[in-house]
Design an enzyme around this catalytic site. Structure first.
Site, PDB file in Angstrom:
ATOM      1  N   CYS A 125       0.815  -0.864  -0.070  1.00  0.00           N
ATOM      2  CA  CYS A 125      -0.100   0.044   0.078  1.00  0.00           C
ATOM      3  C   CYS A 125       0.776   1.344  -0.010  1.00  0.00           C
ATOM      4  O   CYS A 125       0.530   2.213  -0.705  1.00  0.00           O
ATOM      5  CB  CYS A 125      -0.802  -0.133   1.312  1.00  0.00           C
ATOM      6  SG  CYS A 125      -0.279  -0.772   2.847  1.00  0.00           S
ATOM      7  N   HIS A 237      -2.703   6.067   4.496  1.00  0.00           N
ATOM      8  CA  HIS A 237      -1.222   6.444   4.864  1.00  0.00           C
ATOM      9  C   HIS A 237      -0.768   7.790   4.283  1.00  0.00           C
ATOM     10  O   HIS A 237      -1.077   8.067   3.289  1.00  0.00           O
ATOM     11  CB  HIS A 237      -0.551   5.493   4.194  1.00  0.00           C
ATOM     12  CG  HIS A 237      -0.735   3.846   4.463  1.00  0.00           C
ATOM     13  ND1 HIS A 237      -1.109   3.507   5.819  1.00  0.00           N
ATOM     14  CD2 HIS A 237      -0.472   2.729   4.002  1.00  0.00           C
ATOM     15  CE1 HIS A 237      -1.337   2.392   5.910  1.00  0.00           C
ATOM     16  NE2 HIS A 237      -0.755   1.628   4.851  1.00  0.00           N
TER      17      HIS A 237
END
Ligand code: NAP
Length: 330
Positions: A125, A237
């Site tokens: 990710c 994130h």
């Protein structure tokens, strides 16, 4: 087309159901598969309840495309046999560095999909969201080196880790004992500079993945050094990124390139709140770029702040985009 999701009850699996539902893919049948403990559970897709099936009893020939979201051990054990009957797109790290397996970010290297052997890997990710702004910058001003520090949400560590952040936060506020089971230290009101296991030289596997996946996806000559940190954020994130080019560059041109980078949106006003935070990126398909500025210590480098929903572009969305690319090719 028939689709299947292995690990359908997890964080990534559930998001994948949502993304498939919103996509333009014509899906005749969707099989949802998980462990024995979830058998019989019903998950909703297009106004229908679908019963979760058990992996051990599942017939892989039921789907044309099967998205795995159940971790590395399941991938290692089941994907070699599954890929004899279905095209597999895997979210885990297990096959990513295999030379026979394309590692794809839909907007960045779709051409690498040619010659797949029924297994395609979805990158980490934190790598995926970084590739989106780096690719067009690299095309214009060759990138020499990247220094990245990540601020990664707990949902990146699975649904049990999200529950741990919630229960620790509640217990902290109620002055009760705090247990850490999914993280090595308390995550509530704290942060942890350690994601995945330790590898050689004091790096973690998460940092190693960012370094090596970038080379595989973008260019083997790009040097990248990462420090990956888990923070008490539920989703999205964030990354502080320093990019050094081979030569001097023009900041306005670099900003223009980022503004038209596929899958990205620049939000960069030099005033209070003129940047994107993880909460704002949650549930959004776009990767956001803020705080673009010159590095005063190096004329060839720039700094930026990159935020993206780790369950969407970092996982579910990219796998569905890969499926769309495969079907377009067909
Ligand atoms: P998760 O929330 O813990 O979900 C794991 C899923 O795997 C659940 O559906 C679980 O089913 C299933 N599973 C576990 N053991 C199984 C078994 N023995 N047999 C069959 N199914 C089993 O994890 P996640 O966050 O969704 O992550 C899934 C994968 O995606 C991992 O490889 C992860 O590294 C990768 N990934 C995650 C992210 C992210 O941001 N979360 C991003 C990119 C990639 P039960 O509910 O029945 O246990």
């Amino acid at each position: 087309m028939n689709f299947a999701i292995i690990g359908a009850t997890g964080n990534v699996g559930r998001k994948t159901i949502e993304v498939l539902e919103k996509s333009k893919l014509k899906i005749d049948n969707l099989s949802l598969v998980a462990s024995e403990k979830s058998v019989g559970q019903k998950l909703r897709f297009k106004n229908k309840d679908i019963k979760v099936e058990q992996l051990e009893k599942y017939d892989f020939s039921k789907a044309d495309i099967t998205i795995f979201a159940a971790g590395s051990e399941i991938a290692e054990k089941w994907i070699p046999r599954a890929s004899k009957k279905t095209i597999v797109i895997d979210n885990s790290k297990h096959f990513r560095m295999d030379n026979e397996v394309p590692l794809i970010v839909a907007e960045v290297n779709p051409e690498d999909l040619t010659n797949h052997k029924n297994i395609i890997a979805n990158p980490n990710c934190s790598t995926i969201q970084l590739m989106l702004p780096l690719k067009p910058l690299h095309d214009k001003y060759k990138i020499k080196r990247v220094i990245v520090s990540t601020y990664q949400a707990v949902s990146g560590a699975g649904k049990a880790s999200v529950d741990e952040l919630f229960s620790q936060t509640k217990n902290y506020l109620n002055k009760k004992d705090i247990k850490s089971e999914n993280f090595t230290k308390q995550i509530a009101f704290n942060l942890i500079p350690h994601i995945d296991s330790f590898v050689e030289d004091g790096y973690t596997k998460e940092e190693w993945k960012m370094e090596n996946e970038t080379k595989k996806i973008l260019d083997k000559n790009i040097g990248l050094t990462a420090t990956c940190v888990r923070v008490p954020v539920k989703t999205s994130h964030s990354e502080s990124v320093n990019v050094e080019f081979e030569n001097e560059y023009n900041l306005d041109t670099a900003k223009e390139i980022l503004r038209s980078a596929p899958g990205c949106k620049v939000v960069d006003e030099h005033k209070d709140g003129g940047y994107i935070t993880p909460l704002e990126a949650e549930e959004d398909y776009l990767t956001f770029i803020s705080r673009i500025r010159k590095d005063h210590s190096n004329k060839k480098a720039l700094n930026m702040w990159v935020v993206s929903d780790n369950l969407l572009k970092g996982a579910a969305l990219n796998t569905v985009q890969i499926a769309e690319l495969l079907l377009r090719k067909k």
